[in-house]
Design an enzyme around this catalytic site. Structure first.
Site, mmCIF file in Angstrom:
data_model
loop_
_atom_site.group_PDB
_atom_site.id
_atom_site.type_symbol
_atom_site.label_atom_id
_atom_site.label_comp_id
_atom_site.label_asym_id
_atom_site.label_seq_id
_atom_site.Cartn_x
_atom_site.Cartn_y
_atom_site.Cartn_z
ATOM 1 C CB CYS A 57 -31.358 5.120 -0.638
ATOM 2 S SG CYS A 57 -29.622 5.215 -0.120
ATOM 3 C CB CYS A 70 -22.323 1.823 -15.468
ATOM 4 S SG CYS A 70 -22.962 1.306 -13.851
ATOM 5 C CB CYS A 75 -25.536 2.252 0.462
ATOM 6 S SG CYS A 75 -26.453 3.777 0.316
ATOM 7 C CG HIS A 80 -29.075 0.571 -1.945
ATOM 8 N ND1 HIS A 80 -29.215 1.743 -1.231
ATOM 9 C CD2 HIS A 80 -30.170 -0.188 -1.622
ATOM 10 C CE1 HIS A 80 -30.319 1.703 -0.527
ATOM 11 N NE2 HIS A 80 -30.920 0.532 -0.739
ATOM 12 C CG HIS A 84 -25.592 -1.208 -10.004
ATOM 13 N ND1 HIS A 84 -26.331 -0.633 -11.013
ATOM 14 C CD2 HIS A 84 -24.294 -1.271 -10.452
ATOM 15 C CE1 HIS A 84 -25.525 -0.353 -12.036
ATOM 16 N NE2 HIS A 84 -24.292 -0.714 -11.723
ATOM 17 C CG HIS A 90 -22.267 -3.811 -14.569
ATOM 18 N ND1 HIS A 90 -22.677 -2.505 -14.388
ATOM 19 C CD2 HIS A 90 -22.528 -4.105 -15.880
ATOM 20 C CE1 HIS A 90 -23.154 -2.027 -15.535
ATOM 21 N NE2 HIS A 90 -23.071 -2.991 -16.445
ATOM 22 C CB CYS A 106 -15.447 -14.318 -6.296
ATOM 23 S SG CYS A 106 -14.523 -14.882 -7.738
ATOM 24 C CB CYS A 177 22.928 -3.593 24.928
ATOM 25 S SG CYS A 177 23.072 -2.577 26.417
ATOM 26 C CG HIS A 441 19.808 -4.897 28.358
ATOM 27 N ND1 HIS A 441 21.027 -5.105 27.766
ATOM 28 C CD2 HIS A 441 18.915 -5.672 27.666
ATOM 29 C CE1 HIS A 441 20.914 -5.969 26.776
ATOM 30 N NE2 HIS A 441 19.633 -6.326 26.689
#
Length: 534
Positions: A57, A70, A75, A80, A84, A90, A106, A177, A441
């Site tokens: 786009c 490649c 986006c 997009h 691709h 790919h 996956c 402490c 404390h």
């Protein structure tokens, strides 16, 4: 998704040769994004940089997703880049900002420690190209991932693994402490932890006869990182502190910050490599920075600069709404000096008005902040009051605006103080004070790996980062995200020890030669006496 459930990324990583591999492209796009980010922040290069555009786009991409097979970038939100991958068959694309890899087969983002390692290595390598040391103009030492040598592997194979969590409570030995929270901050300090667990000071081999604070630290780390789960009582540490610091002796409630500074000084004095100038003991290598004071004469604009060492930063709380950034801004804000407080060496005017500004010339690996919650209007400690104002502090702190280099860059156009990696710190421990001065404390939060825990003397409970950030902090501890490594140099105390050993060996050889000469002389005298008798 974990790599164990994605065989595709595991197959790529198992290949020894990266040439032509998606991992090689991954390194390149990560390095490209880091360089682009630095160029955008650099005013001198900003006009030359244009944002990448989507290959479909043609919209400018503020968060590019790049195909690892490649040159396509596209986006994510509009789908997009996914389209691709499907059309070109790919497998992987990467979010160059976060280093996340998406597997098209996956249909999920995948995680692998090797990918994280490559991302960190590529990011730091590019940052080092632009980074100089804050004090010297030399480049940082190149980052290298640690891989065990054959000697390391043998040592690891022959060692016995001890199941330890590094999370162990400390017994309250009678209003101690204040000591427990500081010791817990030491235990969770990664630089101190690596030093003492690395056997840099072994209490069984120490030659200091009595009250060695380094030995007590070594014993503390040995106890904390053991398979014991019950609370530990640092009795010897307390007794040693009483002997060396009379102002902290007794069972009265003490100030945690005062104990912190006192203990740093004691460790420094007992540590190998301890010197008064350019000290390379573990305390100065961990906590020491440099504070620059610039005094400007209002008459002739002459600037007088002095540099002083610092181990921590004490910040004042003002009003009811405070942030650590606001406190640091006040700390580094110019202040007017009285006419009798400054004498200009250039214009020779004794009673001259001037302004003074502090800045941090050199950032330490570990930043320690104390918030001044106890206000003393008179010398009498009993008249002090506590400031209960909330202080907001972040999990990640950028110190660039408060450094000498950062301030100079902000005053000049087209000036670039360097990449953010020089200034970024991660929070790892917070000390809190609950209640009032006389009956208060101390508790603390600390990070172990990626989990937060709350320590209340012997009680250790799981906590959250949110709970830590919402607590009323008295002290905060941050560690630098990327440490500035210098080329390895043999410490002076090691050189001195080696030279002394060489001289001692030469003396022994000389004594042996003298002994042999004396023995030969006596043998000759004996032979002469025997010959005379014959």
């Amino acid at each position: 998704m974990d790599a164990s459930t994605c065989p595709h990324i595991a197959s790529v990583i198992s290949t020894a040769d990266e040439s032509g591999s998606p991992l090689k492209k991954f390194r390149e796009v990560v390095a490209w994004e880091v360089r682009r980010g630095q160029a955008v922040k650099n005013p001198a290069k900003r006009r030359k940089i244009s944002a990448p555009t989507c290959g479909t786009c043609e919209i400018a991409l503020h968060r590019p997703f790049v195909c690892l097979h490649c040159s396509y970038a596209g986006c994510w939100k509009s789908g997009h880049v996914s389209a691709h991958l499907k059309q070109s068959r790919h497998q992987f694309c990467a979010d160059v900002k976060s280093g996340s890899i998406f597997c098209s087969e996956c249909q999920d983002f995948v995680y692998h420690s090797k990918v994280d390692e490559i991302y960190l290595e590529s990011t730091v390598a590019v940052e080092e190209e632009e980074t100089r040391f804050q004090v010297s103009k030399k480049r940082r030492e190149p980052y290298q991932v640690w891989h065990p040598t054959a000697e390391d592997t043998r040592a690891l194979n022959n060692s016995v693994a001890i199941p330890c969590q590094g999370r162990r409570g400390l017994l309250n030995l009678g209003q101690t402490c204040f000591m427990n929270v500081v010791l817990q901050s030491f235990v969770h300090n990664p630089l101190l932890r690596n030093y003492f667990l690395g056997d840099k000071h072994n209490h069984k081999q120490c030659k200091v006869e009595e009250d060695c604070t380094c030995c007590e630290m070594d014993k503390l780390f040995t106890e904390i990182f053991s398979d014991e789960t019950t609370a530990y009582g640092p009795i010897n540490f307390l007794v040693s502190t009483w002997r060396k610091s009379a102002e902290l002796a007794g069972y009265a409630q003490q100030d945690a910050h005062e104990f912190f500074i006192s203990t740093l000084n004691h460790i420094h004095s007992n540590c190998r490599g301890s010197t008064n100038v350019s000290c390379n003991c573990i305390i100065h290598l961990t906590f020491a920075g440099q504070l620059q004071s610039d005094v400007v004469c209002e008459r002739c604009r002459n600037v007088t600069s002095t540099v002083d060492p610092m181990l921590d930063i004490s910040l004042e709380l003002k009003g009811t709404d405070n942030t650590i950034a606001a406190c640091l801004k006040r700390y580094t804000q110019p202040e007017k000096l009285g006419a009798k407080q400054y004498s200009c060496a250039k214009c020779g005017k004794g009673a001259q008005e001037a302004s003074k500004r502090l800045s941090i010339k050199k950032l330490p690996p570990v930043l320690s902040f104390q918030f001044k919650r106890f206000e003393h209007k008179t010398a009498d400690k009993s008249s002090a009051r506590k400031i209960d104002s909330q202080i907001r502090f972040p999990a990640v702190l950028n110190m660039a605006p408060f450094t000498t280099l950062g301030m100079k860059s902000s005053e000049k156009e087209n000036s670039y103080p360097g990449p953010a990696a020089m200034y970024e710190y991660d929070l790892f421990a917070v000390i809190n004070h609950e209640g009032q001065i006389n009956n208060g404390h101390y508790t603390n939060y600390a990070r172990f790996e990626d989990e937060w825990y709350r320590f209340d003397d012997d009680k250790v409970t799981h906590a959250t980062l949110s709970a830590c950030l919402n607590s009323k902090a008295y002290m905060c501890f941050y560690v630098k995200r990327h440490l500035d490594y210098k080329p390895y140099m043999t410490p002076t105390y090691v050189l001195l020890r080696e030279n002394e050993a060489v001289r001692e060996k030469e003396k022994e050889l000389e004594r042996e030669r003298e002994r042999l000469k004396e023995q030969a002389r006596r043998d000759r005298e004996l032979e002469d006496s025997l010959l005379a008798m014959v």
